[in-house]
Design a protein around this motif. Structure first.
Motif, PDB file in Angstrom:
ATOM      1  N   MET A   1      62.789  40.527  64.666  1.00  0.00           N
ATOM      2  CA  MET A   1      61.960  41.126  63.620  1.00  0.00           C
ATOM      3  C   MET A   1      61.213  40.030  62.863  1.00  0.00           C
ATOM      4  O   MET A   1      61.791  39.016  62.516  1.00  0.00           O
ATOM      5  CB  MET A   1      62.855  41.916  62.664  1.00  0.00           C
ATOM      6  N   CYS A 185      69.895  56.473  57.467  1.00  0.00           N
ATOM      7  CA  CYS A 185      70.461  55.151  57.763  1.00  0.00           C
ATOM      8  C   CYS A 185      71.366  55.198  58.994  1.00  0.00           C
ATOM      9  O   CYS A 185      71.357  54.275  59.820  1.00  0.00           O
ATOM     10  CB  CYS A 185      71.252  54.635  56.561  1.00  0.00           C
ATOM     11  N   PRO A 189      69.502  53.412  63.984  1.00  0.00           N
ATOM     12  CA  PRO A 189      69.768  52.572  65.158  1.00  0.00           C
ATOM     13  C   PRO A 189      69.510  53.259  66.499  1.00  0.00           C
ATOM     14  O   PRO A 189      69.335  52.579  67.513  1.00  0.00           O
ATOM     15  CB  PRO A 189      71.261  52.219  65.000  1.00  0.00           C
ATOM     16  N   ARG A 195      62.014  51.536  66.740  1.00  0.00           N
ATOM     17  CA  ARG A 195      62.112  50.308  67.531  1.00  0.00           C
ATOM     18  C   ARG A 195      60.738  49.882  68.050  1.00  0.00           C
ATOM     19  O   ARG A 195      60.462  48.693  68.224  1.00  0.00           O
ATOM     20  CB  ARG A 195      63.072  50.531  68.702  1.00  0.00           C
ATOM     21  N   ARG A 213      69.291  49.818  51.500  1.00  0.00           N
ATOM     22  CA  ARG A 213      70.111  49.908  52.715  1.00  0.00           C
ATOM     23  C   ARG A 213      69.263  50.383  53.890  1.00  0.00           C
ATOM     24  O   ARG A 213      69.357  49.852  55.007  1.00  0.00           O
ATOM     25  CB  ARG A 213      71.279  50.863  52.476  1.00  0.00           C
ATOM     26  N   ALA A 216      66.909  47.649  55.103  1.00  0.00           N
ATOM     27  CA  ALA A 216      67.650  46.664  55.913  1.00  0.00           C
ATOM     28  C   ALA A 216      67.832  47.166  57.340  1.00  0.00           C
ATOM     29  O   ALA A 216      67.681  46.403  58.309  1.00  0.00           O
ATOM     30  CB  ALA A 216      69.011  46.386  55.267  1.00  0.00           C
ATOM     31  N   GLU A 217      68.133  48.465  57.493  1.00  0.00           N
ATOM     32  CA  GLU A 217      68.285  49.053  58.828  1.00  0.00           C
ATOM     33  C   GLU A 217      66.948  49.020  59.571  1.00  0.00           C
ATOM     34  O   GLU A 217      66.892  48.711  60.772  1.00  0.00           O
ATOM     35  CB  GLU A 217      68.781  50.493  58.717  1.00  0.00           C
ATOM     36  N   MET A 219      64.442  46.950  59.097  1.00  0.00           N
ATOM     37  CA  MET A 219      64.083  45.579  59.425  1.00  0.00           C
ATOM     38  C   MET A 219      64.866  45.058  60.621  1.00  0.00           C
ATOM     39  O   MET A 219      64.379  44.222  61.381  1.00  0.00           O
ATOM     40  CB  MET A 219      64.304  44.682  58.206  1.00  0.00           C
ATOM     41  N   GLU A 220      66.081  45.532  60.791  1.00  0.00           N
ATOM     42  CA  GLU A 220      66.885  45.136  61.945  1.00  0.00           C
ATOM     43  C   GLU A 220      66.268  45.639  63.250  1.00  0.00           C
ATOM     44  O   GLU A 220      66.351  44.985  64.284  1.00  0.00           O
ATOM     45  CB  GLU A 220      68.304  45.694  61.812  1.00  0.00           C
ATOM     46  N   LEU A 221      65.636  46.792  63.186  1.00  0.00           N
ATOM     47  CA  LEU A 221      65.194  47.476  64.400  1.00  0.00           C
ATOM     48  C   LEU A 221      63.721  47.275  64.713  1.00  0.00           C
ATOM     49  O   LEU A 221      63.336  47.145  65.868  1.00  0.00           O
ATOM     50  CB  LEU A 221      65.485  48.983  64.262  1.00  0.00           C
ATOM     51  N   SER A 222      62.882  47.270  63.691  1.00  0.00           N
ATOM     52  CA  SER A 222      61.431  47.226  63.909  1.00  0.00           C
ATOM     53  C   SER A 222      60.991  45.844  64.390  1.00  0.00           C
ATOM     54  O   SER A 222      61.585  44.819  64.052  1.00  0.00           O
ATOM     55  CB  SER A 222      60.705  47.582  62.622  1.00  0.00           C
ATOM     56  N   CYS A 223      59.896  45.820  65.159  1.00  0.00           N
ATOM     57  CA  CYS A 223      59.392  44.551  65.681  1.00  0.00           C
ATOM     58  C   CYS A 223      58.623  43.754  64.632  1.00  0.00           C
ATOM     59  O   CYS A 223      58.516  42.532  64.721  1.00  0.00           O
ATOM     60  CB  CYS A 223      58.505  44.803  66.904  1.00  0.00           C
TER      61      CYS A 223
END
Length: 242
Positions: A1, A185, A189, A195, A213, A216-217, A219-223
């Protein structure tokens, strides 16, 4: 990310720059997905601005949504069935019924349940508990911390009675809009839409804990995540970042 910040003071043109960037990116890479998240009150205004700015006069592959609408998009993608959404009127009616049923269990508020505005005040309190992700276990911890103050402790106990009654009444039948992001949330995933998307945040002056929260989820997944950030006069963005 990857994370990019568009920083400036109020009225410096951050939104314009961000909207221009998302339009340029969508034209250059039409096979990508683009999601622009804005506060609820700015959704229609932002859609209008992007349409007027876009060379084709349409938002095309740019999805301009608020947090709740994003939740429904993800739930639809994953085939997740949600309980009926409670609006403010429905919430007030259920609370009125719960308070009437639990009146004898109340101490501090027993004689105030019929006062004008009491239901609305209790609705605001419960909405904030959901919004800040405070469940019953956390709530009881908070009440335990103030047990030395009898008045506050009894008030919190009364609110707990109403809160538990409300949660029990709507369980498996309804969902509040404040609960929606908590469930999102858990679903994020599994989302292919997120994604494959570049995410843009604009117009926010702050976030609640449940929104942090969720971000944060995301940002973990998106490019790619791009955020406009307003700085006060005299603030140094490099000092803040450090």
């Amino acid at each position: 990310m990857a994370l990019q910040l568009i920083i400036g003071g109020s009225g410096a043109g951050k939104s314009y720059s961000l909207q221009q960037q998302i339009i340029r990116d969508s034209i250059a890479h039409p096979r990508e997905r683009y999601v622009l998240l804005v506060p609820e009150q700015f959704t229609m205004e932002t859609q209008k601005k992007v349409v007027l700015m876009h060379p084709s006069g349409a938002v095309a592959i740019i999805d301009i949504v608020r947090f709740n609408r994003l939740a429904f998009r993800v739930f639809s993608e994953l085939g997740i069935l949600q309980a009926e959404m409670l609006d403010d009127t429905g919430k007030s009616l259920i609370l009125r019924k719960v308070i009437a049923n639990e009146r004898e269990q109340l101490n501090i508020y027993r004689e105030k349940v019929h006062m004008h505005g009491f239901v609305e005040e209790m609705k605001s309190v419960i909405s904030e508990l959901y919004m800040y992700g405070i469940g019953m276990e956390k709530y009881k911890e908070i009440r335990e911390q103030v047990k030395g103050n009898a008045l506050i402790s009894e008030k919190l106990k009364d609110i707990e009675v109403v809160f538990e009654g409300f949660r029990s009444y709507i369980e498996d039948k309804y969902i509040t809009k404040e609960e929606l992001l908590d469930r999102l949330c858990d679903a994020i995933p599994k989302s292919g839409v997120i994604r494959e998307s570049e995410l843009y945040f604009d117009g926010f002056t702050g976030f609640t804990p449940i929104q942090y929260r969720l971000i944060a989820e995301l940002m973990e997944l998106s490019c790619m995540v791009i955020v406009s950030v307003t700085l006060g006069e005299g603030e140094n963005p490099y000092r803040i970042m450090g």
